[in-house]
Enzyme design. Structure first.
Site, PDB file in Angstrom:
ATOM      1  N   SER A 142     -37.844  83.767 -10.376  1.00 50.72           N
ATOM      2  CA  SER A 142     -37.331  84.633  -9.305  1.00 50.72           C
ATOM      3  C   SER A 142     -37.153  86.054  -9.811  1.00 50.72           C
ATOM      4  O   SER A 142     -36.890  86.274 -11.007  1.00 50.72           O
ATOM      5  CB  SER A 142     -35.970  84.113  -8.834  1.00 50.72           C
ATOM      6  OG  SER A 142     -35.368  85.045  -7.958  1.00 50.72           O
ATOM      7  N   TYR A 155     -27.198  81.340 -10.321  1.00 54.72           N
ATOM      8  CA  TYR A 155     -28.581  81.081  -9.882  1.00 54.72           C
ATOM      9  C   TYR A 155     -29.569  81.861 -10.746  1.00 54.72           C
ATOM     10  O   TYR A 155     -30.577  81.314 -11.214  1.00 54.72           O
ATOM     11  CB  TYR A 155     -28.731  81.469  -8.411  1.00 54.72           C
ATOM     12  CG  TYR A 155     -30.171  81.499  -7.919  1.00 54.72           C
ATOM     13  CD1 TYR A 155     -30.837  80.319  -7.585  1.00 54.72           C
ATOM     14  CD2 TYR A 155     -30.866  82.714  -7.808  1.00 54.72           C
ATOM     15  CE1 TYR A 155     -32.153  80.348  -7.140  1.00 54.72           C
ATOM     16  CE2 TYR A 155     -32.176  82.740  -7.362  1.00 54.72           C
ATOM     17  CZ  TYR A 155     -32.823  81.564  -7.031  1.00 54.72           C
ATOM     18  OH  TYR A 155     -34.130  81.593  -6.597  1.00 54.72           O
TER      19      TYR A 155
HETATM   20  N1  LIG Z   1     -36.850  82.312  -0.793  1.00 57.55           N
HETATM   21  C1  LIG Z   1     -36.696  83.219  -1.725  1.00 57.55           C
HETATM   22  O1  LIG Z   1     -36.323  84.383  -1.428  1.00 57.55           O
HETATM   23  C2  LIG Z   1     -36.973  82.879  -3.169  1.00 57.55           C
HETATM   24  C3  LIG Z   1     -37.070  83.944  -4.072  1.00 57.55           C
HETATM   25  C4  LIG Z   1     -37.328  83.679  -5.416  1.00 57.55           C
HETATM   26  C5  LIG Z   1     -37.481  82.370  -5.833  1.00 57.55           C
HETATM   27  N2  LIG Z   1     -37.375  81.355  -4.941  1.00 57.55           N
HETATM   28  C6  LIG Z   1     -37.547  79.984  -5.459  1.00 57.55           C
HETATM   29  O2  LIG Z   1     -38.611  79.342  -4.771  1.00 57.55           O
HETATM   30  C7  LIG Z   1     -38.352  77.933  -4.684  1.00 57.55           C
HETATM   31  C8  LIG Z   1     -38.448  77.500  -3.231  1.00 57.55           C
HETATM   32  O3  LIG Z   1     -37.507  78.228  -2.481  1.00 57.55           O
HETATM   33  P1  LIG Z   1     -37.503  78.273  -0.877  1.00 57.55           P
HETATM   34  O4  LIG Z   1     -37.019  79.598  -0.500  1.00 57.55           O
HETATM   35  O5  LIG Z   1     -38.802  77.755  -0.366  1.00 57.55           O
HETATM   36  O6  LIG Z   1     -36.323  77.237  -0.605  1.00 57.55           O
HETATM   37  P2  LIG Z   1     -35.987  76.355   0.719  1.00 57.55           P
HETATM   38  O7  LIG Z   1     -36.711  76.848   1.889  1.00 57.55           O
HETATM   39  O8  LIG Z   1     -34.498  76.277   0.738  1.00 57.55           O
HETATM   40  O9  LIG Z   1     -36.587  74.913   0.326  1.00 57.55           O
HETATM   41  C9  LIG Z   1     -36.065  74.224  -0.778  1.00 57.55           C
HETATM   42  C10 LIG Z   1     -36.899  73.000  -1.070  1.00 57.55           C
HETATM   43  O10 LIG Z   1     -36.340  72.374  -2.246  1.00 57.55           O
HETATM   44  C11 LIG Z   1     -36.041  71.023  -1.939  1.00 57.55           C
HETATM   45  N3  LIG Z   1     -34.789  70.600  -2.581  1.00 57.55           N
HETATM   46  C12 LIG Z   1     -33.571  71.202  -2.495  1.00 57.55           C
HETATM   47  N4  LIG Z   1     -32.650  70.463  -3.152  1.00 57.55           N
HETATM   48  C13 LIG Z   1     -33.294  69.370  -3.637  1.00 57.55           C
HETATM   49  C14 LIG Z   1     -32.883  68.226  -4.366  1.00 57.55           C
HETATM   50  N5  LIG Z   1     -31.599  68.016  -4.732  1.00 57.55           N
HETATM   51  N6  LIG Z   1     -33.822  67.294  -4.696  1.00 57.55           N
HETATM   52  C15 LIG Z   1     -35.102  67.466  -4.326  1.00 57.55           C
HETATM   53  N7  LIG Z   1     -35.561  68.508  -3.621  1.00 57.55           N
HETATM   54  C16 LIG Z   1     -34.656  69.457  -3.287  1.00 57.55           C
HETATM   55  C17 LIG Z   1     -35.878  70.940  -0.431  1.00 57.55           C
HETATM   56  O11 LIG Z   1     -36.207  69.613  -0.022  1.00 57.55           O
HETATM   57  P3  LIG Z   1     -35.541  68.889   1.287  1.00 57.55           P
HETATM   58  O12 LIG Z   1     -35.432  69.942   2.351  1.00 57.55           O
HETATM   59  O13 LIG Z   1     -36.540  67.824   1.609  1.00 57.55           O
HETATM   60  O14 LIG Z   1     -34.232  68.335   0.847  1.00 57.55           O
HETATM   61  C18 LIG Z   1     -36.880  71.995   0.053  1.00 57.55           C
HETATM   62  O15 LIG Z   1     -38.160  71.432   0.211  1.00 57.55           O
HETATM   63  C19 LIG Z   1     -36.983  77.721  -5.307  1.00 57.55           C
HETATM   64  O16 LIG Z   1     -37.128  77.305  -6.653  1.00 57.55           O
HETATM   65  C20 LIG Z   1     -36.350  79.099  -5.245  1.00 57.55           C
HETATM   66  O17 LIG Z   1     -35.349  79.272  -6.210  1.00 57.55           O
HETATM   67  C21 LIG Z   1     -37.126  81.590  -3.618  1.00 57.55           C
END
Ligand SMILES: NC(=O)c1ccc[n+]([C@@H]2O[C@H](COP(=O)([O-])OP(=O)(O)OC[C@H]3O[C@@H](n4cnc5c(N)ncnc54)[C@H](OP(=O)(O)O)[C@@H]3O)[C@@H](O)[C@H]2O)c1
Length: 248
Positions: A142, A155
């Site tokens: 990130s 985080y």
């Molecule tokens: N969005 C941003 O701005 C951003 C920026 C930088 C990095 N990231 C990184 O990108 C990745 C994806 O983020 P996102 O924004 O797509 O997040 P998101 O929309 O909140 O989706 C999170 C995903 O992770 C899964 N997950 C959460 N807790 C879990 C657990 N205990 N066991 C198994 N699966 C779990 C969820 O599965 P279920 O829904 O099926 O439970 C969901 O598919 C993360 O690593 C995040 O830190 C995001």
């Protein structure tokens, strides 16, 4: 276009957001994709259906990656479906929690490290027996790991740990021909960064980026597919910043 025909891939957290977009990008490039979810079974079903409707090959797999044995359980399921060769592992599942230093609890801290760091570590460990020359691991880092954005100290530390794991895994696994990299998104419009849906959240986001729009999950999915592909065959141990020029 990236060609992943004949490759097998696992994407964790593929039910929503960046994981979903990564699964779709890998499938579009021809890979068979295992769509992992935890609570979002319906959403995972929809991703599998979308891939199949486009002529691709996908199956769902489930595990709670906050559990200590979650990665081990998931690896067992994956091996039962793909047999003895996993070409691409995208360890994307993650959680975030905005909290100041004062407000962060021990439980929050442990949960963040369990899902964002411990799970990818042991998933790589457990899937190593089925990864071989040419396999590629992509972790999710990130912008928060390199810049103080938001109120996210715990985080951000998990993503700093991811960047460290990338270098150590890449160094250890290079001899086997396995590449390990990370993609570091900036702010992406997903459930995790739902503040992008407010005017003030949008403004803060655009003010720190060179490119003046809010990133969508498929802006990241393509970069994940690139790192997983042969076009990135000489890239390992790298964190690729895919953030529209954030905090330059
Ligand atoms: N969005 C941003 O701005 C951003 C920026 C930088 C990095 N990231 C990184 O990108 C990745 C994806 O983020 P996102 O924004 O797509 O997040 P998101 O929309 O909140 O989706 C999170 C995903 O992770 C899964 N997950 C959460 N807790 C879990 C657990 N205990 N066991 C198994 N699966 C779990 C969820 O599965 P279920 O829904 O099926 O439970 C969901 O598919 C993360 O690593 C995040 O830190 C995001």
């Amino acid at each position: 276009m990236t060609n992943l025909t004949g490759k097998t891939a696992l994407v964790t957290g593929a039910s929503r957001g960046i994981g979903r977009a990564s699964a779709l990008a890998l499938a579009q490039a021809g890979a068979q994709v295992l769509v992992h979810y935890s609570s979002g079974e319906k959403e995972a079903d929809a991703v599998v259906a979308e891939i199949r409707a486009a002529g691709g090959n996908a199956q769902k797999v489930a595990a709670n990656l906050r559990d200590a044995d979650g990665p081990h359980e998931l690896a067992k399921q994956v091996r039962a479906v793909i047999g003895h060769r996993l070409d691409i592992l995208v360890a994307n599942a993650g959680i975030s929690k905005a909290a100041s230093i004062e407000d962060t609890t021990v439980a929050d801290f442990d949960n963040l490290f369990a899902v964002n760091v411990r799970a990818p570590f042991f998933l790589v460990q457990q899937l190593l027996p089925v990864m071989c020359k040419g396999s590629s691991v992509v972790l999710l880092s990130s912008l928060a790991a390199r810049a103080a954005v938001g109120t996210l100290p715990a985080y951000a530390a998990t993503k700093g740990a991811v960047d460290t794991l990338v270098r150590h895994f890449a160094s250890a696994l290079g001899e086997r021909g396995i590449r390990v990299n990370a993609v570091a998104p900036g702010v992406v419009e997903t459930d995790m960064s739902s503040f992008t849906k407010t005017d003030s959240g949008r403004e803060v986001t655009l003010n720190m980026q060179a490119l003046k729009r809010v990133a969508q999950p498929d802006d990241i999915g393509g970069a994940v597919a690139f790192l997983a592909s042969d076009a990135a065959r000489w890239i390992t141990g790298e964190t690729l910043h895919v953030d529209g020029g954030s905090k330059l």
